[in-house]
Design an enzyme around this catalytic site. Structure first.
Site, PDB file in Angstrom:
ATOM      1  N   ASP A 180       5.191   0.724  11.799  1.00 50.47           N
ATOM      2  CA  ASP A 180       3.940   0.126  11.323  1.00 50.47           C
ATOM      3  C   ASP A 180       3.756  -1.325  11.788  1.00 50.47           C
ATOM      4  O   ASP A 180       2.722  -1.935  11.501  1.00 50.47           O
ATOM      5  CB  ASP A 180       3.872   0.187   9.786  1.00 50.47           C
ATOM      6  CG  ASP A 180       3.684   1.613   9.282  1.00 50.47           C
ATOM      7  OD1 ASP A 180       3.346   2.490  10.090  1.00 50.47           O
ATOM      8  OD2 ASP A 180       3.871   1.841   8.072  1.00 50.47           O
ATOM      9  N   LYS A 185       0.841  -1.212   0.000  1.00 51.04           N
ATOM     10  CA  LYS A 185       0.000   0.000   0.000  1.00 51.04           C
ATOM     11  C   LYS A 185       0.869   1.252   0.000  1.00 51.04           C
ATOM     12  O   LYS A 185       0.653   2.177  -0.781  1.00 51.04           O
ATOM     13  CB  LYS A 185      -0.899   0.008   1.255  1.00 51.04           C
ATOM     14  CG  LYS A 185      -1.514   1.365   1.567  1.00 51.04           C
ATOM     15  CD  LYS A 185      -2.295   1.372   2.863  1.00 51.04           C
ATOM     16  CE  LYS A 185      -1.508   1.648   4.107  1.00 51.04           C
ATOM     17  NZ  LYS A 185      -1.328   3.066   4.477  1.00 51.04           N
ATOM     18  N   ASN A 186       1.863   1.270   0.887  1.00 51.78           N
ATOM     19  CA  ASN A 186       2.634   2.502   1.067  1.00 51.78           C
ATOM     20  C   ASN A 186       3.595   2.771  -0.087  1.00 51.78           C
ATOM     21  O   ASN A 186       4.130   3.871  -0.210  1.00 51.78           O
ATOM     22  CB  ASN A 186       3.381   2.472   2.408  1.00 51.78           C
ATOM     23  CG  ASN A 186       2.409   2.654   3.565  1.00 51.78           C
ATOM     24  OD1 ASN A 186       1.241   2.979   3.344  1.00 51.78           O
ATOM     25  ND2 ASN A 186       2.872   2.433   4.775  1.00 51.78           N
ATOM     26  N   ARG A 218       0.876  15.062  12.649  1.00 52.11           N
ATOM     27  CA  ARG A 218       1.757  14.663  11.538  1.00 52.11           C
ATOM     28  C   ARG A 218       1.954  15.834  10.582  1.00 52.11           C
ATOM     29  O   ARG A 218       1.240  15.975   9.602  1.00 52.11           O
ATOM     30  CB  ARG A 218       1.175  13.435  10.827  1.00 52.11           C
ATOM     31  CG  ARG A 218       1.186  12.207  11.717  1.00 52.11           C
ATOM     32  CD  ARG A 218       0.553  11.026  11.057  1.00 52.11           C
ATOM     33  NE  ARG A 218       1.291  10.540   9.911  1.00 52.11           N
ATOM     34  CZ  ARG A 218       0.832   9.616   9.074  1.00 52.11           C
ATOM     35  NH1 ARG A 218      -0.352   9.084   9.283  1.00 52.11           N
ATOM     36  NH2 ARG A 218       1.555   9.222   8.048  1.00 52.11           N
ATOM     37  N   ARG A 220      -8.446  -0.127   5.055  1.00 51.90           N
ATOM     38  CA  ARG A 220      -7.580   0.865   4.410  1.00 51.90           C
ATOM     39  C   ARG A 220      -6.263   0.234   3.976  1.00 51.90           C
ATOM     40  O   ARG A 220      -5.638   0.701   3.035  1.00 51.90           O
ATOM     41  CB  ARG A 220      -7.245   1.996   5.386  1.00 51.90           C
ATOM     42  CG  ARG A 220      -8.428   2.799   5.813  1.00 51.90           C
ATOM     43  CD  ARG A 220      -8.001   3.891   6.724  1.00 51.90           C
ATOM     44  NE  ARG A 220      -7.052   4.738   6.007  1.00 51.90           N
ATOM     45  CZ  ARG A 220      -6.615   5.913   6.426  1.00 51.90           C
ATOM     46  NH1 ARG A 220      -7.034   6.377   7.572  1.00 51.90           N
ATOM     47  NH2 ARG A 220      -5.782   6.618   5.718  1.00 51.90           N
ATOM     48  N   CYS A 262      -3.865  13.080  13.089  1.00 48.48           N
ATOM     49  CA  CYS A 262      -4.612  11.823  12.908  1.00 48.48           C
ATOM     50  C   CYS A 262      -4.436  10.978  14.150  1.00 48.48           C
ATOM     51  O   CYS A 262      -3.768  11.392  15.095  1.00 48.48           O
ATOM     52  CB  CYS A 262      -4.175  11.103  11.647  1.00 48.48           C
ATOM     53  SG  CYS A 262      -2.590  10.313  11.799  1.00 48.48           S
TER      54      CYS A 262
END
Ligand code: EPZ
Length: 433
Positions: free
Chosen positions: A319, A22-23, A132, A411, A127
């Site tokens: 993460d 995803k990233n 951030r 997500r 968030c």
């Protein structure tokens, strides 16, 4: 809002196919704004964040087409290639409606400035994992000659003439910035002259984006090290590129095998992206072996306590901090986790404690006293990786765990409940009535 209902206690056994990252895919999709002609991306995961990025670059004039791919015999269908082509360059605005759902929208800033000379991007707010800021993105692009002002909650950037390469330091108080490095890298690819980024992020996602830009015609050297050199070119063209495997998804399933005392075969992963994770799991007592692109993971019943500090790559990734914490809840003694990237990223602590964990937080550090068992409970998903930690805890907890608000998990984890169910987990998605 959907929930997951998990009945814990099953040992996981079987094969899981790891999706594309995803990233990596998110900034790469944004970088496609700079290419002339069609780009085909393979292994783009089907996730709500990817849908948001597609919507955003769609509004910015890209035509996007997703090919479907059939399911293989024993694995759930992953998604087919994505074609992206810029057909209209008029719009330069990333609206608040999209940016507020996905902070990675900031990735369009560099590509828009480099290709269209103008960008209006809504300022992402804080968030769940903390404050951030995007100051390093803006500072890096300013050094290339872009001018910025804030207007009605937006960052408005403009370039007079062309961006100009220079030597710059890109690090911040918490170390390098991943998406900030990618933003400046993209812009520098189309700037005049040479840019040298000192203090660049070395994450595999930065390398993947640089590799794609090189295929498009960019001249980049040193990506994957703290000093990246970019010689600007006049144009970039559409190409074909496969997104790297998702190292965080892979790490999450390594922990899933360990926490259930199971045995998993993880296909399409790159263990070189997880060296620090393998190091910590090895100390916990998890056995990990690699054969070509497949990882075999198994664990014994006894889990040793460990210390871990999150760090930029190649250190242990923030993460995977929450997922490791879920595992260490069952460690045979006291573990210590320190979060150095996002010091407030501990929303999972309270929920894991509701499941019987014994975790005490002191500033950016969590002290985890191992317990004999976790118990099922109703818990709330709060952010993507915290939610993954609750799924892992639910897999081993006694009784039933209900996790509400799983849109956070959607997500970032492609078909997670199907992948886990296929290897023996008792997990179901409960649709909101
Ligand atoms: C990326 O976010 C990832 N997101 C995050 O993954 C990940 O946690 C993070 O990198 C760190 O590895 C995506 O790739 C979409 P940073 P990014 O800029 O690039 C500070 C997930 O769960 N900073 O490397 O936004 C910042 O506050 C997500 O998939 C500034 O001070 O993170 C942090 O302390 C969550 N100013 C540190 O740098 C800036 O302008 C590193 O953040 C930018 C960052």
């Amino acid at each position: 809002m959907d929930s997951f209902r998990i009945r814990g206690g099953n040992r996981l056994k079987g094969k899981i196919e790891i999706s594309g990252s995803k990233n990596s895919a998110l900034p790469i999709l944004a970088a496609c704004l700079m290419a002339e002609g069609k780009t085909t991306l393979k292994s783009v995961p089907r996730l709500s964040d990817i849908d948001s990025m597609n919507k955003l670059i769609g509004e910015l004039g890209c035509h996007i087409y997703r090919h479907e791919s059939p399911a293989s015999a024993d694995l759930p269908a992953l998604d087919g290639p994505l074609d992206i082509e810029v057909t209209d360059e008029k719009n330069c605005e990333a609206r608040y409606d999209i940016v507020k759902t996905m902070r990675a929208s900031i990735c369009v800033l560099g590509p828009l400035l480099a290709k269209r000379g103008k960008a209006i991007v809504s300022i992402p707010g804080g968030c769940a994992i903390g404050d951030r800021p995007v100051d390093l993105h803006v500072r890096g692009l300013q050094k290339l000659g872009a001018e910025f002002r804030t207007e009605n909650g937006n960052i408005v950037g403009e370039v007079r003439g062309k961006l100009k390469g220079c030597r710059m330091y890109l690090g911040g108080a918490q170390g390098p910035t991943v998406l900030g490095t990618i933003n400046v890298l993209c812009a520098a690819a189309l700037a005049e002259g040479e840019t040298v980024l000192v203090g660049a992020a070395c994450e595999p996602e930065v390398v993947d984006c640089a590799e794609m830009l090189i295929k498009m015609g960019a001249k980049i050297k040193g990506h994957g090290t703290p000093e990246v050199r970019i010689e600007g070119v006049d144009r970039l063209v559409g190409i074909e590129h496969r997104i790297i495997p998702d190292r965080i998804e892979c790490g999450t399933f390594l922990v899933a095998a360990a926490i259930t005392n199971g045995e998993l075969e993880l296909k399409h992963c790159n263990l070189d992206h997880l060296v620090a994770v393998v190091d910590r799991l090895d100390e916990v007592g998890v056995k990990i072996e690699r054969q070509n692109g497949t990882i075999f993971v198994s664990s014994s019943r006894r889990l040793n306590p460990v210390e871990m500090t999150t760090q930029p790559f190649p250190g242990f990734p923030t993460d995977l901090q929450a997922q490791l914490m879920a595992l260490l809840c069952l460690g045979d003694g006291m573990s210590v986790i320190t979060e150095r990237i996002f010091p407030d990223r501990f929303l999972h602590v309270g929920e894991l404690n509701r499941m019987g964990g014994r975790i005490r937080k002191e500033g950016p550090t969590a002290i985890i006293q191992g317990v004999k068992e976790l118990q099922g409970a109703s818990v709330m998903a709060s952010d993507l990786r915290a939610s993954a930690a609750l799924v892992l805890a639910g897999l081993v907890a006694k009784g039933q765990t209900q996790i509400d608000r799983v849109y956070h998990i959607d997500r970032g984890y492609e078909k997670i409940e199907q992948k886990l169910a296929a290897v023996g987990a008792d997990i179901e998605r409960v649709k909101e009535k």
